[in-house]
Motif scaffolding. Structure first.
Motif, PDB file in Angstrom:
ATOM      1  N   UNK A  27       0.817  -1.208   0.000  1.00 40.34           N
ATOM      2  CA  UNK A  27       0.000   0.000   0.000  1.00 40.34           C
ATOM      3  C   UNK A  27       0.853   1.261   0.000  1.00 40.34           C
ATOM      4  N   UNK A  28       1.909   1.287   0.820  1.00 44.51           N
ATOM      5  CA  UNK A  28       2.706   2.510   0.942  1.00 44.51           C
ATOM      6  C   UNK A  28       3.528   2.815  -0.307  1.00 44.51           C
ATOM      7  N   UNK A  29       3.653   1.829  -1.222  1.00 42.11           N
ATOM      8  CA  UNK A  29       4.375   2.057  -2.469  1.00 42.11           C
ATOM      9  C   UNK A  29       3.442   2.263  -3.654  1.00 42.11           C
ATOM     10  N   UNK A  42      -9.787  -2.793   1.406  1.00 48.73           N
ATOM     11  CA  UNK A  42     -10.395  -1.888   2.388  1.00 48.73           C
ATOM     12  C   UNK A  42      -9.421  -0.819   2.885  1.00 48.73           C
ATOM     13  N   UNK A  43      -8.304  -0.640   2.184  1.00 50.29           N
ATOM     14  CA  UNK A  43      -7.267   0.269   2.673  1.00 50.29           C
ATOM     15  C   UNK A  43      -7.106   1.527   1.824  1.00 50.29           C
ATOM     16  N   UNK A  44      -8.097   1.808   1.002  1.00 50.66           N
ATOM     17  CA  UNK A  44      -7.988   2.981   0.135  1.00 50.66           C
ATOM     18  C   UNK A  44      -7.929   4.269   0.949  1.00 50.66           C
ATOM     19  N   UNK A  45      -8.757   4.383   1.963  1.00 50.82           N
ATOM     20  CA  UNK A  45      -8.757   5.579   2.815  1.00 50.82           C
ATOM     21  C   UNK A  45      -7.431   5.728   3.540  1.00 50.82           C
ATOM     22  N   UNK A  46      -6.890   4.600   3.980  1.00 51.17           N
ATOM     23  CA  UNK A  46      -5.573   4.621   4.633  1.00 51.17           C
ATOM     24  C   UNK A  46      -4.514   5.128   3.672  1.00 51.17           C
ATOM     25  N   UNK A  70      -4.997   7.126   1.063  1.00 51.48           N
ATOM     26  CA  UNK A  70      -5.202   8.559   0.849  1.00 51.48           C
ATOM     27  C   UNK A  70      -4.578   9.370   1.970  1.00 51.48           C
ATOM     28  N   UNK A  71      -4.687   8.854   3.182  1.00 56.20           N
ATOM     29  CA  UNK A  71      -4.103   9.549   4.345  1.00 56.20           C
ATOM     30  C   UNK A  71      -2.579   9.545   4.256  1.00 56.20           C
ATOM     31  N   UNK A  72      -2.007   8.384   3.877  1.00 56.68           N
ATOM     32  CA  UNK A  72      -0.555   8.302   3.712  1.00 56.68           C
ATOM     33  C   UNK A  72      -0.076   9.276   2.645  1.00 56.68           C
ATOM     34  N   UNK A  73      -0.824   9.343   1.556  1.00 56.25           N
ATOM     35  CA  UNK A  73      -0.479  10.226   0.450  1.00 56.25           C
ATOM     36  C   UNK A  73      -0.533  11.679   0.895  1.00 56.25           C
ATOM     37  N   UNK A  74      -1.546  12.013   1.670  1.00 54.57           N
ATOM     38  CA  UNK A  74      -1.715  13.392   2.146  1.00 54.57           C
ATOM     39  C   UNK A  74      -0.586  13.777   3.088  1.00 54.57           C
ATOM     40  N   UNK A  75      -0.176  12.855   3.936  1.00 55.02           N
ATOM     41  CA  UNK A  75       0.874  13.136   4.918  1.00 55.02           C
ATOM     42  C   UNK A  75       2.256  13.283   4.283  1.00 55.02           C
TER      43      UNK A  75
END
Length: 302
Positions: free
Chosen positions: A196-198, A289-293, A295-300
């Protein structure tokens, strides 16, 4: 310990590879019974994936697909072992490239080629592609922890001329080839789930929003490679047909992730045509189910 496990197990693997295909398939039938009914290797993962991908199918239909998948999955493992000793004549009979001219015409134009595909039917026997393609074929691989088996893996996949490169060296090799004007063809199977983080891009796959590998598109645009897809159909047990489909020879003309979306749609269509032969043991929908997570990582990161 690596050497001990190698000297104990490799003689049996080599002997297996020398067996006729008809004998290997008898063994495959026996192993299918043990793995599906006794061991139950990843049965829940396979069933879950099939239910997500085909929500309208009944329990009976999902069970039928699961059984068909495991029959094929064990065949694939033994076919991969057979790769160690299979001859040019036999593999050319069993793994037919329908239209190699699609790739060869691009190679004649001096184009580098990014070939994308899926873990569908039999991708291991793509190692025979140098027998029909008029360009250098590069295939990435993940290095095994056991150096002795890693050596066997490289030797097997390169026996017909494929150049094996570690995943971590892909960009380095492509850059060097680009500078030397000898790009060749690079194969990437990009249908499985990235971390997810990549992740750079999410897209519906079987109507489920999942993270998508975008490396093939990014590299094609960086080095101006043509992008082609190769689809593999299982004709009958032990026999396959691969077909090349040009996506574009002008990747820079496409919007970001547009090529990836086209590729993903082709993967989905290929799976739907022969759903039993996809690698369902992989947790393809594990990040759904980690799309919102994300988006948050991307925003940060901004």
């Amino acid at each position: 310990m690596n050497f001990i496990s190698y000297i104990i197990s490799y003689p049996f693997i080599w002997l297996f590879s020398r067996l006729p295909m008809r004998v290997l398939y008898v063994i495959s039938d026996i192993l299918y019974f043990l793995i599906f009914y006794v061991i139950g290797y990843r049965k829940k993962v396979v069933a879950s994936n099939l239910k997500i991908a085909f929500p309208t199918k009944s329990e009976e239909e999902v069970t039928k697909l699961s059984k068909q998948f495991y029959h094929h999955f064990i065949d694939l493992i033994l076919e991969s072992i057979k790769s160690i000793s299979i001859s040019k004549k036999e593999i050319s009979k069993r793994y037919v490239f329908k239209n190699p001219e699609v790739i060869n015409d691009l190679a004649k134009q001096g184009k580098g080629i990014m070939l994308v595909g899926a873990h569908q039917a039999n991708w291991e026997w793509f190692l025979s592609s140098p027998l029909v393609l008029d360009t250098t074929v590069y295939a990435t691989y993940s290095q095994l922890s056991n150096p002795y088996f890693n050596k066997i893996l490289k030797q097997t996949r390169s026996k017909f001329g494929t150049v094996c490169i570690k995943t971590t060296e892909t960009i380095k090799v492509m850059h060097k080839n680009f500078l030397n004007n000898s790009s060749g063809l690079h194969l990437l199977l990009s249908d499985q789930s990235p971390m997810v983080h990549k992740t750079l891009y999410w897209k519906d796959f079987f109507e489920v929003n999942v993270p998508i590998h975008t490396g093939a598109e990014v590299l094609a645009k960086r080095f101006d490679y043509a992008v082609a897809y190769y689809a593999v159909k299982k004709i009958k047990r032990g026999y396959y047909e691969a077909e090349f489909k040009l996506i574009t020879d002008t990747p820079k003309a496409y919007e970001n992730f547009e090529i990836t979306s086209i590729y993903l749609a082709m993967v989905e269509q290929e799976i739907k045509e022969q759903p039993s032969y996809y690698l369902w043991t992989h947790k393809r929908f594990k990040h759904k189910d980690k799309y919102e997570e994300w988006l948050l990582l991307k925003k940060n990161k901004k």
